[in-house]
Scaffold this motif. Structure first.
Motif, PDB file in Angstrom:
ATOM      1  N   SER A 189      91.456  32.921  27.856  1.00 51.94           N
ATOM      2  CA  SER A 189      91.899  33.464  26.570  1.00 51.94           C
ATOM      3  C   SER A 189      93.409  33.630  26.473  1.00 51.94           C
ATOM      4  O   SER A 189      93.943  33.784  25.367  1.00 51.94           O
ATOM      5  CB  SER A 189      91.216  34.800  26.294  1.00 51.94           C
ATOM      6  N   GLY A 190      94.107  33.609  27.586  1.00 51.83           N
ATOM      7  CA  GLY A 190      95.565  33.728  27.553  1.00 51.83           C
ATOM      8  C   GLY A 190      96.274  32.424  27.272  1.00 51.83           C
ATOM      9  O   GLY A 190      97.505  32.400  27.177  1.00 51.83           O
ATOM     10  N   TRP A 191      95.515  31.322  27.106  1.00 53.30           N
ATOM     11  CA  TRP A 191      96.123  29.993  27.003  1.00 53.30           C
ATOM     12  C   TRP A 191      95.617  29.253  25.782  1.00 53.30           C
ATOM     13  O   TRP A 191      94.483  29.470  25.332  1.00 53.30           O
ATOM     14  CB  TRP A 191      95.838  29.182  28.271  1.00 53.30           C
ATOM     15  N   ALA A 192      96.473  28.348  25.253  1.00 55.58           N
ATOM     16  CA  ALA A 192      96.118  27.544  24.085  1.00 55.58           C
ATOM     17  C   ALA A 192      96.642  26.126  24.282  1.00 55.58           C
ATOM     18  O   ALA A 192      97.690  25.911  24.916  1.00 55.58           O
ATOM     19  CB  ALA A 192      96.706  28.140  22.812  1.00 55.58           C
ATOM     20  N   ALA A 193      95.909  25.144  23.741  1.00 57.66           N
ATOM     21  CA  ALA A 193      96.361  23.756  23.778  1.00 57.66           C
ATOM     22  C   ALA A 193      97.587  23.600  22.885  1.00 57.66           C
ATOM     23  O   ALA A 193      97.702  24.230  21.830  1.00 57.66           O
ATOM     24  CB  ALA A 193      95.245  22.829  23.316  1.00 57.66           C
ATOM     25  N   LYS A 194      98.523  22.720  23.297  1.00 57.98           N
ATOM     26  CA  LYS A 194      99.742  22.500  22.511  1.00 57.98           C
ATOM     27  C   LYS A 194      99.922  21.040  22.112  1.00 57.98           C
ATOM     28  O   LYS A 194     100.313  20.737  20.995  1.00 57.98           O
ATOM     29  CB  LYS A 194     100.975  22.977  23.287  1.00 57.98           C
ATOM     30  N   LEU A 195      99.664  20.113  23.035  1.00 57.68           N
ATOM     31  CA  LEU A 195      99.905  18.696  22.744  1.00 57.68           C
ATOM     32  C   LEU A 195      98.901  17.841  23.492  1.00 57.68           C
ATOM     33  O   LEU A 195      98.777  17.972  24.723  1.00 57.68           O
ATOM     34  CB  LEU A 195     101.336  18.316  23.153  1.00 57.68           C
ATOM     35  N   GLY A 209      98.985   9.925  28.057  1.00 59.68           N
ATOM     36  CA  GLY A 209     100.274  10.456  27.636  1.00 59.68           C
ATOM     37  C   GLY A 209     100.437  11.906  28.035  1.00 59.68           C
ATOM     38  O   GLY A 209      99.620  12.473  28.773  1.00 59.68           O
ATOM     39  N   GLU A 210     101.511  12.502  27.526  1.00 62.39           N
ATOM     40  CA  GLU A 210     101.832  13.871  27.929  1.00 62.39           C
ATOM     41  C   GLU A 210     100.819  14.856  27.357  1.00 62.39           C
ATOM     42  O   GLU A 210     100.447  14.783  26.190  1.00 62.39           O
ATOM     43  CB  GLU A 210     103.237  14.255  27.480  1.00 62.39           C
ATOM     44  N   VAL A 211     100.408  15.801  28.212  1.00 63.66           N
ATOM     45  CA  VAL A 211      99.489  16.873  27.851  1.00 63.66           C
ATOM     46  C   VAL A 211     100.231  18.199  28.032  1.00 63.66           C
ATOM     47  O   VAL A 211     100.867  18.418  29.064  1.00 63.66           O
ATOM     48  CB  VAL A 211      98.226  16.853  28.723  1.00 63.66           C
ATOM     49  N   GLN A 212     100.163  19.062  27.029  1.00 65.04           N
ATOM     50  CA  GLN A 212     100.830  20.357  27.123  1.00 65.04           C
ATOM     51  C   GLN A 212      99.869  21.479  26.729  1.00 65.04           C
ATOM     52  O   GLN A 212      99.025  21.306  25.842  1.00 65.04           O
ATOM     53  CB  GLN A 212     102.056  20.420  26.208  1.00 65.04           C
ATOM     54  N   ALA A 213     100.024  22.609  27.402  1.00 60.06           N
ATOM     55  CA  ALA A 213      99.350  23.847  27.027  1.00 60.06           C
ATOM     56  C   ALA A 213     100.370  24.975  27.118  1.00 60.06           C
ATOM     57  O   ALA A 213     101.377  24.865  27.834  1.00 60.06           O
ATOM     58  CB  ALA A 213      98.152  24.117  27.923  1.00 60.06           C
ATOM     59  N   THR A 220     111.507  35.884  21.550  1.00 58.88           N
ATOM     60  CA  THR A 220     110.346  35.846  22.428  1.00 58.88           C
ATOM     61  C   THR A 220     110.321  34.513  23.170  1.00 58.88           C
ATOM     62  O   THR A 220     111.100  33.601  22.874  1.00 58.88           O
ATOM     63  CB  THR A 220     109.031  36.013  21.632  1.00 58.88           C
ATOM     64  N   ALA A 221     109.383  34.399  24.112  1.00 57.96           N
ATOM     65  CA  ALA A 221     109.248  33.161  24.880  1.00 57.96           C
ATOM     66  C   ALA A 221     107.799  32.977  25.288  1.00 57.96           C
ATOM     67  O   ALA A 221     107.038  33.948  25.409  1.00 57.96           O
ATOM     68  CB  ALA A 221     110.145  33.184  26.110  1.00 57.96           C
ATOM     69  N   GLN A 222     107.436  31.726  25.492  1.00 58.85           N
ATOM     70  CA  GLN A 222     106.118  31.356  25.995  1.00 58.85           C
ATOM     71  C   GLN A 222     106.281  30.478  27.231  1.00 58.85           C
ATOM     72  O   GLN A 222     107.319  29.842  27.419  1.00 58.85           O
ATOM     73  CB  GLN A 222     105.323  30.591  24.931  1.00 58.85           C
ATOM     74  N   VAL A 223     105.252  30.434  28.054  1.00 57.95           N
ATOM     75  CA  VAL A 223     105.206  29.514  29.190  1.00 57.95           C
ATOM     76  C   VAL A 223     104.479  28.249  28.739  1.00 57.95           C
ATOM     77  O   VAL A 223     103.425  28.326  28.101  1.00 57.95           O
ATOM     78  CB  VAL A 223     104.488  30.147  30.391  1.00 57.95           C
ATOM     79  N   VAL A 224     105.063  27.093  29.079  1.00 57.87           N
ATOM     80  CA  VAL A 224     104.484  25.802  28.712  1.00 57.87           C
ATOM     81  C   VAL A 224     104.291  24.986  29.985  1.00 57.87           C
ATOM     82  O   VAL A 224     105.175  24.949  30.852  1.00 57.87           O
ATOM     83  CB  VAL A 224     105.404  25.023  27.747  1.00 57.87           C
ATOM     84  N   VAL A 225     103.130  24.341  30.108  1.00 60.06           N
ATOM     85  CA  VAL A 225     102.866  23.458  31.243  1.00 60.06           C
ATOM     86  C   VAL A 225     102.631  22.044  30.718  1.00 60.06           C
ATOM     87  O   VAL A 225     102.122  21.853  29.605  1.00 60.06           O
ATOM     88  CB  VAL A 225     101.661  23.933  32.081  1.00 60.06           C
ATOM     89  N   SER A 226     103.012  21.054  31.524  1.00 54.22           N
ATOM     90  CA  SER A 226     102.971  19.671  31.053  1.00 54.22           C
ATOM     91  C   SER A 226     102.620  18.726  32.193  1.00 54.22           C
ATOM     92  O   SER A 226     103.096  18.893  33.321  1.00 54.22           O
ATOM     93  CB  SER A 226     104.340  19.289  30.466  1.00 54.22           C
ATOM     94  N   SER A 227     101.801  17.735  31.882  1.00 55.29           N
ATOM     95  CA  SER A 227     101.518  16.623  32.804  1.00 55.29           C
ATOM     96  C   SER A 227     101.314  15.380  31.951  1.00 55.29           C
ATOM     97  O   SER A 227     100.780  15.465  30.843  1.00 55.29           O
ATOM     98  CB  SER A 227     100.276  16.905  33.652  1.00 55.29           C
ATOM     99  N   THR A 228     101.762  14.236  32.436  1.00 54.62           N
ATOM    100  CA  THR A 228     101.629  12.988  31.696  1.00 54.62           C
ATOM    101  C   THR A 228     100.527  12.161  32.340  1.00 54.62           C
ATOM    102  O   THR A 228     100.733  11.515  33.384  1.00 54.62           O
ATOM    103  CB  THR A 228     102.955  12.225  31.673  1.00 54.62           C
TER     104      THR A 228
END
Length: 744
Positions: A20-26, A52-56, A126-134
């Motif tokens: 619940s603390g995370w959401a899809a972004k890309l 391609g690139e995946v982000q949450a 404010t700020a958010q944490v973003v994670v990414s993998s291609t």
């Protein structure tokens, strides 16, 4: 386990019990919770919709202060490389920018660390944490776990600032010195899940051409002459045969180098290994720095550094007079030598093969089945004749067999004249484990220094004995309790504790009552022992009442192995008209106040009264009678007392009210309601105030820990802030500075 200082919730950090603390972004399908995590069982699964690139990102955005540096990291695993970032948002929630980490140098299906740090932009709110993998295809999983976002986590006591220690921001804390170029990389390394200072970016030192290569930290923190310092870093050599080293350097007030100690890694492989160099600061030393490099490098070879630290050298035993170099053998055999026999002395090799402290030990090799005598350098033993000193080493049979190890002290006067030895103890080594060899000796007349002397007897040819953690210290009482009546507490000092066992500490009063004593993590009940020295301040000891302390120590199997009992000690409250008001979690706020009038207690009870027709007596249904309630009236006699009492009650925490025996009141934990504060007369300059404190009795808070600096010293403040003016926008009070509670 929650990461200290984490702005993320436990659910967001651990991905337990849900996502619940995370959401899809890309390009990210529905998020899922995986199993097999390190910080709790759960982990976050991101799945690519297309190649391609995946982000949450985190669902929540966390308040930030522009210009302040923030850090994020996580553990991750997958089939491609990855990165992590901090997404900065303005007041409208719009993205300003993202501070990205470099992409990892490779992919790994094992957990490894990624991280980055950066200053919040001017307009960031404010700020958010973003994670990414291609990902290379659709429906490919990537795994994330153990997330952190907050103020930078640095090594306490490090003289170097966070940026130089970690290179999570950039590589500006380092300069090329010889035949080297500098860059940052993110190697694939699996760190311990709770090693929060390691991982993410590493400093990459590349040899430009064949030959020696070196870099040096640009910082020059101050040092104290005569104090022993240690510089260490995790080194990752390019090949097994590489000569990688770290060096501790000292400089005088003019910036001239006046001392250095190099420590060369003996690598067992090409992973990350912590290497330490230690040296006492010379008499003319003013500052220090750290350098690292490769000796005889090939062109293009890369040495990586992680978690670079300069700190006061650790003591393998509290109070030891043996320098770290002579105790732990991290850079060589220091002042140890062979006095007689055939034995040879060397530092053990490779790193981690034989040690109980650090990565190395002293290797004693005997080619024949004979006795040899080895001896340390001389160390000061201040205090004079008759005092008891204890020497102790840890020994381990590496090869062959040893029939005995005799340990004793050899004494010397101030002119280095040999005064002989005191009787020692011969230890046998029945197995292959590590054995402690303690020996107590009284200082002979005229002696001012001593050397550790071991007679080691091999019973087989080519035998190897490892020696580590050599220490020498004055024997002091293992348990001491001292009352500080002006401060209203008892200081309990526990020495020579067995590290890695667990401990419980109780306070015993004359009526036989036994109560656990409070420590930083709450009541000290089966808490792990992390140091051989523990100092506990008991701010809840009763007034004018003799108490003693019972200490129980348990081994790793949970078996009670040691019981200690202190002497009786008493905290005095001399003026019976005064009382203490204390915050158990914040003893720095405790205050002694003058009582105007004690409470007239009421004891409330919930009752339902039913009057039955035709019956004289009512039927009353009662709950359980509650705790006492009443108004305590006290005076503050100065502006300082007025401010202190206001600070004490401002938190709304449960407080402890203590009075002297004989006043008809027991020590009570209370909550304070709405307060009335009045002047005692109409004079505007009158400092006295009358406070009416409505008290409601409470249970003792058992989970509340004692707040404190948690190991922080002024050196940690100096490493982060250049001037006192820099502290003003960060800390609102001195207490906030003590507890590292920053604005924003």
């Amino acid at each position: 386990m929650p990461i200290p200082g984490n702005l993320l919730s436990a659910t967001t950090e651990m991905v337990d019990p849900n996502t619940s603390g995370w959401a899809a972004k890309l390009n990210c399908g529905p998020l899922a919770k995986g199993v097999g995590g390190r910080n709790g069982d759960g982990c976050l699964i991101t799945k690519s919709i297309l190649a391609g690139e995946v982000q949450a990102r985190t669902v929540s955005a966390y308040p930030v202060t522009p210009g302040t540096v923030y850090q994020t990291f996580a553990d991750t695993a997958g089939v491609v490389a990855e990165r992590i970032g901090i997404r900065w948002l303005n007041a409208l929630g719009a993205e300003l920018s993202i501070t990205w980490s470099l992409t990892t140098a490779g992919a790994s299906s094992s957990w490894h660390r990624v991280g980055v740090a950066g200053a919040a932009p001017v307009d960031a709110v404010t700020a958010q944490v973003v994670v990414s993998s291609t990902e290379v295809g659709a429906n490919v999983n990537h795994y994330w776990e153990n997330f952190f976002f907050g103020l930078p986590i640095r090594t306490l006591g490090n003289l170097l600032p966070f940026g130089t220690e970690s290179t999570e921001i950039d590589a500006s804390g380092w300069a090329a010195e010889v035949n080297a170029s500098i860059a940052r990389q993110v190697p694939v390394v699996q760190w311990a899940v709770d090693n929060y200072t390691a991982g993410g970016h590493a400093l990459a030192v590349t040899a430009i051409a064949a030959g020696n290569a070196a870099v040096v930290a640009v910082d020059r923190p101050s040092v104290t002459p005569g104090v022993e310092y240690a510089a260490y870093a995790y080194l990752q050599p390019p090949v097994l045969t590489a000569q990688a080293w770290i060096e501790l350097r000292f400089y005088d007030a003019n910036g001239n180098q006046v001392g250095a100690q190099r420590s060369t890694l003996a690598p067992p492989g090409t992973g990350m290994y912590r290497q330490t160099a230690s040296l006492a600061a010379p008499a003319n030393a003013a500052t220090c720095s750290a350098a690292a490099g490769l000796t005889g490098a090939s062109a293009g070879q890369v040495l990586r550094l992680e978690t670079v630290v300069i700190t006061v050298a650790p003591a393998v035993q509290s109070g030891t007079v043996v320098p770290y170099a002579d105790s732990s053998f991290e850079q060589g055999i220091a002042g140890w030598s062979k006095i007689s026999g055939v034995a040879t002395l060397a530092r053990s090799t490779p790193w981690g093969f034989a040690s109980i402290d650090g990565g190395y030990s002293l290797a004693v090799t005997s080619s024949t089945a004979t006795a040899s005598v080895i001896r340390s350098a001389k160390f000061p033993t201040p205090g004079g004749a008759g005092l008891n000193w204890r020497t102790q080493t840890s020994v381990h049979t590496g090869a062959g067999a040893w029939s005995g190890v005799n340990v004793r002290l050899r004494w010397y006067d101030a002119a280095n004249n040999d005064l002989g030895t005191t009787s020692g103890i011969t230890y046998t080594l029945p197995g292959a484990g590590w054995y402690l060899t303690p020996v107590d000796s009284a200082v002979p007349a005229g002696a001012t220094q001593a050397a550790l002397e071991l007679t080691v007897t091999a019973s087989a040819i080519n035998s190897v004995l490892y020696v580590d953690k050599a220490a020498l210290w004055q024997v002091l009482p293992q348990t001491t309790a001292t009352a500080d009546s002006p401060g209203g507490y008892i200081a309990l000092t526990l020495r020579e504790l067995p590290v890695d066992d667990t401990i419980s500490v109780y306070r015993e009063t004359p009526d036989g009552l036994r109560v656990l004593v409070r420590g930083p993590a709450g009541m000290i009940d089966r808490q792990p022992i992390t140091s051989d020295l523990m100092i506990v301040e008991d701010h809840e000891a009763p007034m004018n009442t003799p108490v003693r302390y019972r200490i129980e120590i348990f081994d790793d199997a949970g078996v009670l192995t040691v019981i200690r009992v202190s002497q009786l000690v008493q905290v005095d409250l001399a003026d019976a008209e005064e009382a203490w008001l204390k915050d158990p979690g914040n003893p720095q706020r405790n205050l002694r106040v003058l009582v105007e009038k004690p409470p007239d207690w009421t004891e409330p009870i919930e009752q339902a009264v039913h009057r039955v027709r035709g019956r004289q007596n009512a039927v009353i249904l009662s709950g359980r009678r509650g705790g006492q309630e009443g108004d305590l009236s006290v005076w503050t006699r100065s502006d300082d007392e007025r401010k202190a009492l206001r600070l004490l009650i401002s938190s709304g925490n449960t407080l402890l009210w203590q009075t002297a025996p004989g006043r008809g009141e027991d020590d009570q934990y209370v909550k304070v309601g709405q307060v009335v504060r009045a002047r005692i007369n109409a004079d505007a300059e009158e400092a006295w105030r009358t406070w009416v404190l409505p008290l409601v009795e409470q249970d003792m808070p058992v989970t509340t820990g004692v707040n404190g600096a948690a190991g922080r010293t002024w050196q940690d403040v100096i490493a982060e802030f250049a001037t006192c003016a820099d502290l003003l926008p960060v800390y609102t009070t001195c207490e906030a500075l003590l507890l590292d509670r920053r604005t924003g």
